[in-house]
Design an enzyme around this catalytic site. Sequence first.
Site, mmCIF file in Angstrom:
data_model
loop_
_atom_site.group_PDB
_atom_site.id
_atom_site.type_symbol
_atom_site.label_atom_id
_atom_site.label_comp_id
_atom_site.label_asym_id
_atom_site.label_seq_id
_atom_site.Cartn_x
_atom_site.Cartn_y
_atom_site.Cartn_z
ATOM 1 N N LYS A 1 3.703 1.800 2.416
ATOM 2 C CA LYS A 1 4.186 2.195 3.748
ATOM 3 C C LYS A 1 5.602 2.763 3.700
ATOM 4 O O LYS A 1 5.886 3.783 4.328
ATOM 5 C CB LYS A 1 4.166 1.007 4.711
ATOM 6 C CG LYS A 1 2.813 0.452 5.051
ATOM 7 C CD LYS A 1 2.887 -0.582 6.164
ATOM 8 C CE LYS A 1 3.878 -1.697 5.878
ATOM 9 N NZ LYS A 1 3.507 -2.514 4.691
ATOM 10 N N THR A 2 6.484 2.083 2.982
ATOM 11 C CA THR A 2 7.880 2.525 2.942
ATOM 12 C C THR A 2 7.999 3.890 2.282
ATOM 13 O O THR A 2 8.698 4.783 2.783
ATOM 14 C CB THR A 2 8.751 1.502 2.188
ATOM 15 O OG1 THR A 2 8.665 0.241 2.847
ATOM 16 C CG2 THR A 2 10.207 1.948 2.149
ATOM 17 N N ASP B 1 13.568 -2.231 1.423
ATOM 18 C CA ASP B 1 12.858 -1.163 2.139
ATOM 19 C C ASP B 1 13.706 -0.625 3.285
ATOM 20 O O ASP B 1 13.839 0.592 3.465
ATOM 21 C CB ASP B 1 11.528 -1.673 2.692
ATOM 22 C CG ASP B 1 10.525 -2.005 1.604
ATOM 23 O OD1 ASP B 1 10.720 -1.549 0.453
ATOM 24 O OD2 ASP B 1 9.546 -2.710 1.896
ATOM 25 N N LYS C 1 12.710 -0.134 10.297
ATOM 26 C CA LYS C 1 11.826 -1.245 9.938
ATOM 27 C C LYS C 1 12.366 -2.453 10.701
ATOM 28 O O LYS C 1 13.233 -3.172 10.198
ATOM 29 C CB LYS C 1 11.843 -1.485 8.430
ATOM 30 C CG LYS C 1 10.827 -2.514 7.938
ATOM 31 C CD LYS C 1 10.957 -2.712 6.431
ATOM 32 C CE LYS C 1 9.971 -3.746 5.912
ATOM 33 N NZ LYS C 1 8.649 -3.182 5.628
ATOM 34 N N CYS D 1 0.831 -1.211 0.000
ATOM 35 C CA CYS D 1 0.000 0.000 0.000
ATOM 36 C C CYS D 1 0.863 1.258 0.000
ATOM 37 O O CYS D 1 0.339 2.364 -0.132
ATOM 38 C CB CYS D 1 -0.946 0.003 1.194
ATOM 39 S SG CYS D 1 -0.103 0.145 2.786
ATOM 40 N N GLU E 1 8.243 1.359 10.898
ATOM 41 C CA GLU E 1 7.440 0.736 9.838
ATOM 42 C C GLU E 1 7.264 -0.752 10.101
ATOM 43 O O GLU E 1 8.238 -1.486 10.282
ATOM 44 C CB GLU E 1 8.102 0.939 8.475
ATOM 45 C CG GLU E 1 7.277 0.340 7.344
ATOM 46 C CD GLU E 1 8.019 0.260 6.021
ATOM 47 O OE1 GLU E 1 7.522 -0.447 5.122
ATOM 48 O OE2 GLU E 1 9.091 0.884 5.892
ATOM 49 N N GLY E 2 6.021 -1.196 10.104
ATOM 50 C CA GLY E 2 5.746 -2.617 10.251
ATOM 51 C C GLY E 2 5.947 -3.361 8.943
ATOM 52 O O GLY E 2 6.045 -2.763 7.868
ATOM 53 N N ASN F 1 -2.542 7.359 0.277
ATOM 54 C CA ASN F 1 -1.469 7.167 -0.696
ATOM 55 C C ASN F 1 -2.102 6.806 -2.033
ATOM 56 O O ASN F 1 -2.569 5.684 -2.233
ATOM 57 C CB ASN F 1 -0.514 6.068 -0.234
ATOM 58 C CG ASN F 1 0.691 5.947 -1.145
ATOM 59 O OD1 ASN F 1 1.123 6.929 -1.743
ATOM 60 N ND2 ASN F 1 1.231 4.752 -1.253
#
Length: 212
Positions: free
Chosen positions: A15-16, A50, A33, A13, A110-111, A170
């Site tokens: 995130k990074t 990432d 991360k 989606c 960040e997950g 986003n």
Amino acid sequence: MKRYFVTGTDTDCGKTFVTNQLVNYFSSSAAIKPIASGCEYSENQLVNSDALLHQQQNHLPLEVVNPWRFRLPVSPHLSARADGASIDVHKVADYCLNLQLNDIKKLFIEGAGGLMVPLNEQDTWLDFLKLTRIPVILVVGMKLGCINHTLLTQEVFEINKIKCQGWIANCLDQDMLMLDENISTLEAKLKYPLLARTNYGGKISDICLSSL
């Protein structure tokens, strides 16, 4: 140092990308991360692309940015198992709560994957959040199905009393039908503010980032 956990409505989606945009936006900020799968060997160590972006942006050691690294590009619990390892959510929580970085005022964590991705046979990122109580920033990848995914995520937050600081739209596809209407629908239905919007890989557009 303020800490925020960045999760998303789905894998891929953005995130990074959004996390990097947040670090660019806020001075004296950094991103980590802690857990990453899909790592490859480079110069005799496992590297996740990432996490490498965060490391290059922050100029921090990779071991600080991404201490848990696994090879296979699958859910962390499966990737760890394939490497003969397991993830202790309490150790991850302690790491993220106790990490101190000089001159950093905001730390974005960040997950890997979404909120309910398993970290081991018992725990998910939700359990991590129950342990840490770090407020969440939710990245919504704007695509067909995102309204359902986002409202389901909100339901999990509410049931488990997880604080969500806000969400970021986003925009992944410039040809998405009724993009603005989808964002407006989410604004009406979500109980936390729209913090920002990113458009097709462009810079983050501040809407309510000052609340962080």
